[in-house]
Design a protein around this motif. Structure first.
Motif, PDB file in Angstrom:
ATOM      1  N   SER A  48       0.876  -1.498   0.114  1.00 42.03           N
ATOM      2  CA  SER A  48       0.198   0.105   0.183  1.00 42.03           C
ATOM      3  C   SER A  48       1.106   1.235   0.340  1.00 42.03           C
ATOM      4  N   VAL A  49       1.710   1.582  -0.219  1.00 42.96           N
ATOM      5  CA  VAL A  49       3.251   2.340   0.061  1.00 42.96           C
ATOM      6  C   VAL A  49       2.783   2.877  -0.949  1.00 42.96           C
ATOM      7  N   ARG A  50       2.698   2.878  -2.089  1.00 41.96           N
ATOM      8  CA  ARG A  50       2.096   4.069  -2.867  1.00 41.96           C
ATOM      9  C   ARG A  50       0.677   4.158  -3.695  1.00 41.96           C
ATOM     10  N   ASP A  51       0.382   4.369  -4.465  1.00 38.61           N
ATOM     11  CA  ASP A  51      -1.468   3.951  -4.684  1.00 38.61           C
ATOM     12  C   ASP A  51      -0.770   3.257  -6.408  1.00 38.61           C
ATOM     13  N   PHE A 167       4.054  10.895   5.156  1.00 35.84           N
ATOM     14  CA  PHE A 167       4.004  10.924   3.761  1.00 35.84           C
ATOM     15  C   PHE A 167       3.534   9.046   3.872  1.00 35.84           C
ATOM     16  N   CYS A 168       3.585   8.495   5.172  1.00 39.38           N
ATOM     17  CA  CYS A 168       3.571   6.949   4.864  1.00 39.38           C
ATOM     18  C   CYS A 168       2.439   6.363   5.571  1.00 39.38           C
ATOM     19  N   ILE A 169       1.835   5.197   5.512  1.00 31.52           N
ATOM     20  CA  ILE A 169       0.590   4.301   5.374  1.00 31.52           C
ATOM     21  C   ILE A 169       0.806   3.117   6.382  1.00 31.52           C
ATOM     22  N   VAL A 170       2.155   3.230   6.450  1.00 33.60           N
ATOM     23  CA  VAL A 170       2.762   1.160   7.550  1.00 33.60           C
ATOM     24  C   VAL A 170       1.971   1.962   8.609  1.00 33.60           C
ATOM     25  N   PRO A 171       2.057   2.576   9.295  1.00 38.34           N
ATOM     26  CA  PRO A 171       1.677   2.481  10.558  1.00 38.34           C
ATOM     27  C   PRO A 171       0.214   2.254  11.260  1.00 38.34           C
ATOM     28  N   PRO A 276      17.071   1.115   8.337  1.00 39.34           N
ATOM     29  CA  PRO A 276      17.161   1.313   9.640  1.00 39.34           C
ATOM     30  C   PRO A 276      16.788   2.887   9.858  1.00 39.34           C
ATOM     31  N   HIS A 277      16.653   3.124  10.467  1.00 35.21           N
ATOM     32  CA  HIS A 277      15.735   4.537  10.775  1.00 35.21           C
ATOM     33  C   HIS A 277      17.106   6.098  11.099  1.00 35.21           C
ATOM     34  N   PRO A 278      17.642   7.231  10.351  1.00 36.18           N
ATOM     35  CA  PRO A 278      18.529   7.636  10.743  1.00 36.18           C
ATOM     36  C   PRO A 278      18.994   7.675  11.968  1.00 36.18           C
ATOM     37  N   VAL A 303      16.590   8.176   3.607  1.00 34.99           N
ATOM     38  CA  VAL A 303      16.974   9.595   3.867  1.00 34.99           C
ATOM     39  C   VAL A 303      15.598  10.786   3.463  1.00 34.99           C
ATOM     40  N   GLN A 304      14.718  10.519   2.115  1.00 35.87           N
ATOM     41  CA  GLN A 304      13.297  11.204   2.339  1.00 35.87           C
ATOM     42  C   GLN A 304      13.876  12.644   1.139  1.00 35.87           C
ATOM     43  N   SER A 305      14.717  13.224   1.990  1.00 33.63           N
ATOM     44  CA  SER A 305      15.205  14.986   1.377  1.00 33.63           C
ATOM     45  C   SER A 305      16.134  15.425   2.059  1.00 33.63           C
ATOM     46  N   HIS A 315       8.188  14.839   9.281  1.00 34.22           N
ATOM     47  CA  HIS A 315       8.509  14.352  10.951  1.00 34.22           C
ATOM     48  C   HIS A 315       9.270  13.048  10.344  1.00 34.22           C
ATOM     49  N   ARG A 316      11.091  13.431   9.977  1.00 34.69           N
ATOM     50  CA  ARG A 316      11.246  12.452   9.794  1.00 34.69           C
ATOM     51  C   ARG A 316      12.151  12.555  11.378  1.00 34.69           C
ATOM     52  N   GLY A 317      12.729  13.424  12.102  1.00 36.60           N
ATOM     53  CA  GLY A 317      13.274  13.592  12.891  1.00 36.60           C
ATOM     54  C   GLY A 317      14.304  13.701  12.436  1.00 36.60           C
ATOM     55  N   THR A 341      20.197   4.585  -0.403  1.00 38.80           N
ATOM     56  CA  THR A 341      18.991   5.442   0.409  1.00 38.80           C
ATOM     57  C   THR A 341      17.289   5.061  -0.355  1.00 38.80           C
ATOM     58  N   ASP A 342      16.697   5.365   0.316  1.00 40.96           N
ATOM     59  CA  ASP A 342      15.289   5.924  -0.235  1.00 40.96           C
ATOM     60  C   ASP A 342      15.016   7.024  -0.333  1.00 40.96           C
ATOM     61  N   ILE A 343      14.503   8.143  -1.417  1.00 43.13           N
ATOM     62  CA  ILE A 343      13.902   9.401  -1.866  1.00 43.13           C
ATOM     63  C   ILE A 343      12.644   9.374  -2.620  1.00 43.13           C
ATOM     64  N   ILE A 344      12.389  10.652  -1.910  1.00 42.01           N
ATOM     65  CA  ILE A 344      10.932  11.082  -2.261  1.00 42.01           C
ATOM     66  C   ILE A 344      10.581  12.502  -3.063  1.00 42.01           C
ATOM     67  N   VAL A 345      10.313  12.803  -4.415  1.00 41.61           N
ATOM     68  CA  VAL A 345       9.991  13.336  -5.107  1.00 41.61           C
ATOM     69  C   VAL A 345       8.578  14.144  -5.175  1.00 41.61           C
ATOM     70  N   PHE A 373      11.244   7.437  -5.692  1.00 46.34           N
ATOM     71  CA  PHE A 373       9.652   7.407  -5.096  1.00 46.34           C
ATOM     72  C   PHE A 373       8.881   8.814  -5.656  1.00 46.34           C
ATOM     73  N   LYS A 374       8.018   8.831  -5.961  1.00 46.64           N
ATOM     74  CA  LYS A 374       7.377  10.452  -6.623  1.00 46.64           C
ATOM     75  C   LYS A 374       6.294  10.251  -5.659  1.00 46.64           C
ATOM     76  N   TYR A 375       6.231  10.961  -5.138  1.00 47.41           N
ATOM     77  CA  TYR A 375       5.263  11.126  -3.768  1.00 47.41           C
ATOM     78  C   TYR A 375       3.421  10.950  -4.014  1.00 47.41           C
TER      79      TYR A 375
HETATM   80  N1  SAM Z   1      11.134   2.444   6.959  1.00 45.57           N
HETATM   81  C1  SAM Z   1      11.536   2.766   5.837  1.00 45.57           C
HETATM   82  C2  SAM Z   1      11.753   3.867   6.824  1.00 45.57           C
HETATM   83  O1  SAM Z   1      11.068   4.490   6.438  1.00 45.57           O
HETATM   84  O2  SAM Z   1      13.048   4.544   6.579  1.00 45.57           O
HETATM   85  C3  SAM Z   1      11.300   2.466   4.687  1.00 45.57           C
HETATM   86  C4  SAM Z   1       9.887   2.361   4.429  1.00 45.57           C
HETATM   87  S1  SAM Z   1       9.137   2.295   3.091  1.00 45.57           S
HETATM   88  C5  SAM Z   1       8.148   1.186   2.986  1.00 45.57           C
HETATM   89  C6  SAM Z   1      10.032   2.244   1.479  1.00 45.57           C
HETATM   90  C7  SAM Z   1      10.229   3.920   0.775  1.00 45.57           C
HETATM   91  O3  SAM Z   1       8.503   4.084  -0.057  1.00 45.57           O
HETATM   92  C8  SAM Z   1      10.205   4.852   2.757  1.00 45.57           C
HETATM   93  O4  SAM Z   1      11.792   4.543   2.232  1.00 45.57           O
HETATM   94  C9  SAM Z   1      10.067   6.234   1.085  1.00 45.57           C
HETATM   95  O5  SAM Z   1      10.879   6.339   0.316  1.00 45.57           O
HETATM   96  C10 SAM Z   1       9.209   5.056   0.115  1.00 45.57           C
HETATM   97  N2  SAM Z   1       7.559   5.736   0.717  1.00 45.57           N
HETATM   98  C11 SAM Z   1       6.638   5.495   1.415  1.00 45.57           C
HETATM   99  N3  SAM Z   1       5.886   6.302   1.549  1.00 45.57           N
HETATM  100  C12 SAM Z   1       5.378   6.774   0.102  1.00 45.57           C
HETATM  101  C13 SAM Z   1       4.582   7.022  -0.204  1.00 45.57           C
HETATM  102  N4  SAM Z   1       3.514   7.927   0.553  1.00 45.57           N
HETATM  103  N5  SAM Z   1       4.929   8.116  -1.538  1.00 45.57           N
HETATM  104  C14 SAM Z   1       6.158   7.675  -2.410  1.00 45.57           C
HETATM  105  N6  SAM Z   1       6.681   7.456  -1.673  1.00 45.57           N
HETATM  106  C15 SAM Z   1       6.501   6.692  -0.526  1.00 45.57           C
END
Ligand code: SAM
Length: 482
Positions: A48-51, A167-171, A276-278, A303-305, A315-317, A341-345, A373-375
């Motif tokens: 579900s992380v992205r549409d 941005f994140c649906i995971v929680p 890990p988380h930074p 890093v995301q940005s 809210h990366r902290g 790394t992962d980066i969202i644009v 990842f495109k947001y």
């Molecule tokens: N738990 C890790 C963290 O946040 O540090 C990453 C888990 S997530 C499943 C993998 C990646 O998906 C994230 O690091 C982020 O870059 C990307 N992601 C999460 N939510 C997103 C969103 N709404 N739009 C685009 N990319 C997203």
């Protein structure tokens, strides 16, 4: 006995969950089908992380329904995982041919539910309820006989996430952080090693938060635990999280205690972890890289940005300076460490200036690899409601510009390996060309070389002869040669 086909979308954690369901069903006598054609049960493990990921799984199910329902009405169709969790009954309302919706805390119930559905005792099952202790149920692995002998394995150390990045649906799909005990994890790793596994990747949404929640005990169930520093044979000890983290006493975080414990397993050659988380990169973890020879030189550090303003909105902290400081310390401890790394644009409100700070961060850090990842707007997340959502066209354009920078850096960094000798762990035939073998360096670079099945599972030295796009090509190194 029925046959089952499982298709997985998304991250390594989903792969791991699918593997556990497959192993559970195999143990009940199911056969694993290589495709949906002819399978009696078809399960889609969703992301579900992205549409985009959700749409892919939904479209797949629509196609599966069209293909199966006319000729094989008894096939059981199910969604499991993150989208199953977040959408629940809605999935059956939308696609009434679906029989099973299994949430992220219910993978261990798959066999029971399928039995009821196949026997016709129940017509539909939706179970997305939270279940205490479910984090300890993801431990089955496919038995050796059914798959080619596996050299590497994933071990789930925790479930859930408490970070709540905006941005994140995971929680919402994975629930609160819940950690398994160290003895439980070590026992699983030990068993894998006894089956021939040589490299283990410890998995969790944020592994550096392992054991930090006060509501978990790292001791085996039914014991009260004992606080303190951990050395020696952990299975004979009772562990509790080092809740004060390390500070004056320089107590190790629970995650580093876990690394220490897994590191003691004889026969295990390599340990990796993701993600890990930074924020969780304290000195004890950096020191672990220098101290533990089986912990490989690779860090996937999202890093995301590169903009502090955006990091705050996310809210990366942490700040950019703090992030760069961690990378510097890691490179000081292990100069050859691979950093990905992962980066969202296109995060809401991201200006051209913010984006350029991300470009400059990429150049400053020189990532070996970056997943861009495109947001994507996710419902019920704070960022979805933020003003200044960025138009698709700008997101796509920034994605392309960042990709060019990342590729240019990677070309340089991969090219620097040419002529060098490096150790790889041979994993199996190359996916693109099964006549060749593939292995991985300690710093997580894939190396393709001319080899054969007899090399599988071996640690060997190769001389890198060529660098391609995120792949190295090598020759087995002959000792004594330059
Ligand atoms: N738990 C890790 C963290 O946040 O540090 C990453 C888990 S997530 C499943 C993998 C990646 O998906 C994230 O690091 C982020 O870059 C990307 N992601 C999460 N939510 C997103 C969103 N709404 N739009 C685009 N990319 C997203």
């Amino acid at each position: 006995m029925p046959s089952v086909y499982i298709k997985t979308y998304g991250c390594q954690m989903n792969e791991r969950d699918s593997e556990a369901v497959a192993a559970q069903l195999e143990a009940k006598g199911y056969t694993l089908a290589p495709s949906e054609a002819g399978a009696d049960v078809i399960l889609l493990n969703t992301c579900s992380v992205r549409d985009f990921a959700e749409q892919k799984a939904l479209n797949k199910m629509v196609n599966v329904i069209a293909e199966t329902r006319r000729n094989r009405p008894d096939v059981v169709l199910g969604f499991m995982g993150c989208m199953a969790q977040s959408r629940g009954q809605e999935l059956i309302d939308r696609l009434p041919d679906v029989d099973l919706v299994l949430g992220t805390q219910k993978f261990h119930r798959a066999a029971d539910y399928l039995e009821e559905l196949l026997a016709g005792r129940r017509e539909k099952i939706v179970d997305v309820a939270a279940e205490r202790g479910s984090e300890a149920t993801i431990r089955e692995h496919l038995p050796n006989g059914s798959a080619k002998k596996s050299v590497t394995a994933f071990v789930s150390i925790m479930q859930g996430c408490n970070q709540y990045c905006t941005f994140c649906i995971v929680p919402y799909t994975r629930g609160e952080e819940r950690s398994r005990t160290i003895p439980d994890i070590v026992a699983e790793c030990r068993q894998l090693v006894s089956q021939g596994v040589r490299e283990i990747t410890l998995l969790g949404q944020i592994v550096t938060s392992y054991g930090k929640r006060g509501n978990v005990s790292l001791a085996p169930r039914g014991t009260s635990g004992e606080r303190g520093r951990v050395t020696g044979n952990v299975e004979n000890r009772l562990l509790t999280p080092a809740l004060s983290s390390f500070g004056e006493e320089r107590e190790k975080t629970p995650f580093v205690q876990l690394l220490d414990a897994v590191h003691e397993i004889e026969g295990l050659e390599r340990i990796r972890f993701t993600s890990p988380h930074p924020k969780g990169y304290g000195d004890d973890l950096i020191e672990a890289y220098a101290r533990l020879p089986r912990l490989v030189e690779h860090a996937h550090l999202p890093v995301q940005s590169g903009s502090d303003r955006v990091l705050k909105l996310m809210h990366r902290g942490y700040t950019r300076t703090r992030y760069v400081g961690i990378i510097e310390k890691l490179r000081r401890a292990k100069p050859d460490i691979g950093i990905s790394t992962d980066i969202i644009v296109g995060f809401p409100g991201e200006t051209e200036d913010d984006f350029e700070q991300t470009l400059s961060l990429a150049r400053e850090v020189e990532f070996d690899q970056a997943y861009i990842f495109k947001y994507s707007q996710r419902r019920d997340t704070p960022a979805a409601e933020m003003p200044d959502q960025i138009p698709q066209k700008i997101r796509a354009d920034r994605n392309q510009r960042l990709l060019e920078v990342i590729n240019e850096i990677a070309k340089r960094r991969y090219g620097a390996f040419v002529g060098r000798q490096t150790q790889i762990l041979v994993e199996g035939p190359s996916k693109k060309n099964p006549a060749r073998m593939t292995g991985r360096t300690r710093c997580n670079k894939i190396v393709v070389f001319d080899g054969s099945e007899r090399h599988r599972g071996q640690l060997m030295d190769v001389k890198i002869t060529r660098a391609g796009s995120f792949t190295l090509y090598g020759d087995p190194a002959i000792l004594g040669e330059d």
